[in-house]
Design a protein around this motif. Structure first.
Motif, PDB file in Angstrom:
ATOM      1  N   TYR A   1      -7.602  -2.168   3.511  1.00  0.00           N
ATOM      2  CA  TYR A   1      -8.277  -1.732   4.734  1.00  0.00           C
ATOM      3  C   TYR A   1      -7.510  -2.128   6.005  1.00  0.00           C
ATOM      4  O   TYR A   1      -7.715  -1.563   7.077  1.00  0.00           O
ATOM      5  CB  TYR A   1      -9.687  -2.337   4.769  1.00  0.00           C
ATOM      6  N   TYR A   2      -6.618  -3.097   5.903  1.00  0.00           N
ATOM      7  CA  TYR A   2      -5.959  -3.642   7.099  1.00  0.00           C
ATOM      8  C   TYR A   2      -5.296  -2.586   7.992  1.00  0.00           C
ATOM      9  O   TYR A   2      -5.520  -2.582   9.215  1.00  0.00           O
ATOM     10  CB  TYR A   2      -4.974  -4.752   6.725  1.00  0.00           C
ATOM     11  N   PRO A   3      -4.477  -1.696   7.455  1.00  0.00           N
ATOM     12  CA  PRO A   3      -3.829  -0.724   8.348  1.00  0.00           C
ATOM     13  C   PRO A   3      -4.838   0.117   9.133  1.00  0.00           C
ATOM     14  O   PRO A   3      -4.648   0.383  10.317  1.00  0.00           O
ATOM     15  CB  PRO A   3      -2.998   0.145   7.385  1.00  0.00           C
ATOM     16  N   THR A   4      -5.938   0.510   8.486  1.00  0.00           N
ATOM     17  CA  THR A   4      -6.984   1.285   9.168  1.00  0.00           C
ATOM     18  C   THR A   4      -7.585   0.469  10.308  1.00  0.00           C
ATOM     19  O   THR A   4      -7.768   0.942  11.433  1.00  0.00           O
ATOM     20  CB  THR A   4      -8.112   1.640   8.166  1.00  0.00           C
TER      21      THR A   4
ATOM     22  N   LEU B   1      -6.292  -2.150  11.893  1.00  0.00           N
ATOM     23  CA  LEU B   1      -5.344  -2.439  12.967  1.00  0.00           C
ATOM     24  C   LEU B   1      -5.104  -1.209  13.829  1.00  0.00           C
ATOM     25  O   LEU B   1      -4.947  -1.318  15.047  1.00  0.00           O
ATOM     26  CB  LEU B   1      -4.036  -2.976  12.385  1.00  0.00           C
ATOM     27  N   ALA B   2      -5.122  -0.043  13.199  1.00  0.00           N
ATOM     28  CA  ALA B   2      -4.976   1.187  13.980  1.00  0.00           C
ATOM     29  C   ALA B   2      -6.161   1.325  14.940  1.00  0.00           C
ATOM     30  O   ALA B   2      -5.999   1.700  16.096  1.00  0.00           O
ATOM     31  CB  ALA B   2      -4.880   2.396  13.058  1.00  0.00           C
TER      32      ALA B   2
ATOM     33  N   TYR C   1      -0.499 -10.094  12.289  1.00  0.00           N
ATOM     34  CA  TYR C   1      -0.368  -9.400  10.995  1.00  0.00           C
ATOM     35  C   TYR C   1       1.063  -8.909  10.814  1.00  0.00           C
ATOM     36  O   TYR C   1       1.653  -8.337  11.708  1.00  0.00           O
ATOM     37  CB  TYR C   1      -1.319  -8.207  10.957  1.00  0.00           C
ATOM     38  N   ARG C   2       1.621  -9.161   9.655  1.00  0.00           N
ATOM     39  CA  ARG C   2       2.920  -8.558   9.330  1.00  0.00           C
ATOM     40  C   ARG C   2       3.056  -8.408   7.813  1.00  0.00           C
ATOM     41  O   ARG C   2       2.677  -9.289   7.046  1.00  0.00           O
ATOM     42  CB  ARG C   2       4.071  -9.405   9.859  1.00  0.00           C
ATOM     43  N   HIS C   3       3.650  -7.290   7.451  1.00  0.00           N
ATOM     44  CA  HIS C   3       3.984  -7.008   6.056  1.00  0.00           C
ATOM     45  C   HIS C   3       5.263  -7.725   5.694  1.00  0.00           C
ATOM     46  O   HIS C   3       6.332  -7.133   5.715  1.00  0.00           O
ATOM     47  CB  HIS C   3       4.247  -5.500   5.928  1.00  0.00           C
TER      48      HIS C   3
ATOM     49  N   ALA D   1      -1.374  -0.047  -1.840  1.00  0.00           N
ATOM     50  CA  ALA D   1      -1.142  -1.060  -0.802  1.00  0.00           C
ATOM     51  C   ALA D   1      -0.317  -2.237  -1.315  1.00  0.00           C
ATOM     52  O   ALA D   1       0.279  -2.983  -0.530  1.00  0.00           O
ATOM     53  CB  ALA D   1      -2.470  -1.570  -0.258  1.00  0.00           C
TER      54      ALA D   1
ATOM     55  N   ALA E   1       1.157  -9.581   2.757  1.00  0.00           N
ATOM     56  CA  ALA E   1       1.168  -9.671   4.220  1.00  0.00           C
ATOM     57  C   ALA E   1       0.560 -10.993   4.658  1.00  0.00           C
ATOM     58  O   ALA E   1       0.035 -11.754   3.848  1.00  0.00           O
ATOM     59  CB  ALA E   1       0.404  -8.499   4.822  1.00  0.00           C
TER      60      ALA E   1
END
Ligand code: FAD
Length: 375
Positions: free
Chosen positions: A67-70, A72-73, A82-84, A113, A145
């Motif tokens: 869910y993180y990318p959603t 953060l967007a 946050y970093r991959h 993911a 991440a």
């Protein structure tokens, strides 16, 4: 709809954010207790290699990471740390790495993911995390991440406020309306609400007791150390996961975080202990002897809210209409919390959450068993 959220750690902050975005009138009350877990959490996001035998739990854990990318967007430019960076499971035993690789490959096949799974030689592992000991090879999970829990919770609250939420500092208490609904009190004032969400971490049992509810949550103390490596460009260093529950991860400011103790039964004893610090530093230096000359920059203490069966608590309170509880994220709350907040918000709004939550009924019979999560 007017909703009061009590507790603004990662879970409450995310719940408030999702509620406010949906148009609810939200009031968030938070006391910022010393030892709140979100302010101490390391920030590792890598559920795909965790010891999580319970399928419902693993599904929630993996969904949290995905869910993180959603999220953060939706937060836009907010700084969350946050970093991959990817994660390396390290060991000197190729049998142990074989088992981890097999687990990671099986889970990654169903979880985009997780990214790619690769085997690294000791030299390749050390190139990515220079202080690592020289005989540790690794399984790399490129989707791993890290995040700064304090910054993410603060960013969620700011975004909730921008969408109209009101944040109020202080210690809330609860009583029951004559009709059976919960009533929130703050500094002698009753806060009117159509629904109340209790995301009060390890302090929730005390808050819910006056309603006759016995929430089977206890604090598990974690002591964690931040090291500073002057001049080291640590921003891209991966999360390091050795066998067991200890770990290392890095942030941008030449900082390496090493942790942590898991002290069940320590209660709300907000102290650093000689034994706790010795355990954390000894394990860190055993795995990464190159950290021996680092500066001891900071220590943190957090109380993980944990149920005896190790499983989260997410759902309504039977017999108390309009009361919703989110808790029990234990050692995995920075991974699960943002997504669980979205699920709780849906529940409080009377919607069907995206994931079935029956297994996580907050007032279920909690019998101790093997902990459901590792990190
Ligand atoms: P909390 O963050 O404890 O927040 C609860 C809030 O409720 C507090 O601010 C408190 O003041 C407030 N409150 C309580 N009672 C009241 C009241 N009556 N009125 C008003 N406010 C109230 N998770 C990961 O995914 N990855 C990790 O690497 C990781 N590492 C960790 C390392 C350590 C050392 C620790 C301690 C935890 C770690 N975790 C990790 C777990 C994660 O930090 C927790 O699961 C998560 O932060 C719990 O969030 P929460 O919102 O439920 O509780």
């Amino acid at each position: 709809m007017r909703i009061v959220v009590i507790g603004a750690g990662i879970l409450g902050a995310s719940t408030a954010f999702h509620l406010a975005r949906s148009g609810a009138a939200v009031v968030v009350v938070d006391h910022a207790h010393a030892g709140r877990a979100t302010a101490a959490g390391a920030g590792i996001i890598c559920p795909w290699v965790a010891d999580a035998p319970e399928p419902d739990f693993y599904r929630l854990y993996a969904a949290g990471a995905a869910y993180y990318p959603t999220l953060l967007a939706a937060l836009g430019e907010a700084e969350t740390g946050y970093r991959h960076t990817g994660a390396l499971c390290v060991s000197d035993s190729s049998d142990a790495l074989d088992a981890i690789e097999a687990l990671a490959r099986r889970r990654a096949a169903a979880a985009p993911a997780a990214g790619e799974i690769r085997r690294l030689s000791p030299a390749e592992a050390r190139r990515r995390f220079p202080p690592l000991r020289s005989d540790f090879a690794a399984v790399q999970i490129t989707g791993g991440a890290r995040v700064d829990g304090r910054r993410l919770a603060a960013a969620l609250l700011r975004a909730a406020e921008a969408a109209g939420a009101e944040c109020r500092p202080g210690l809330a208490s609860l009583s029951l309306h004559p009709g059976g609904a919960p009533l929130v009190w703050l500094d002698g004032e009753a806060l009117a609400a159509d629904a109340v969400v209790v995301t009060a971490g390890a302090w929730a049992p005390a808050l819910l007791r006056p309603l006759g509810l016995a929430l089977a949550i206890a604090p598990q103390r974690g002591q964690i150390v931040h090291l500073h490596l002057p001049g080291a460009a640590t921003g891209e260093w991966p999360v390091i996961l050795p066998p067991g529950s200890h770990y290392l991860l890095a942030f941008d400011d030449s900082r390496v975080v090493v942790g942590a103790t898991r002290e069940t039964g320590a209660g709300f004893d907000h102290r650093l202990t000689a034994g706790g610090m010795a355990e954390v530093l000894a394990e860190a230096l055993r795995v990464a002897p190159g950290l021996a000359d680092a500066t001891l920059a900071e220590t943190r203490i957090g109380f993980r809210p944990i149920a005896a069966d190790g499983l989260p608590m997410l759902g309504g309170a039977p017999g108390v209409p309009g009361l919703f509880i989110g808790n029990g994220l234990g050692p995995s709350g920075l991974t699960i919390g943002p997504y669980a907040g979205a699920l709780l918000a849906a529940l409080a709004l009377g919607e069907t959450p995206a994931l079935p939550l029956d297994r996580f009924a907050p007032l279920r019979d909690v019998t101790p068993q093997r902990s459901a999560a590792l990190r």
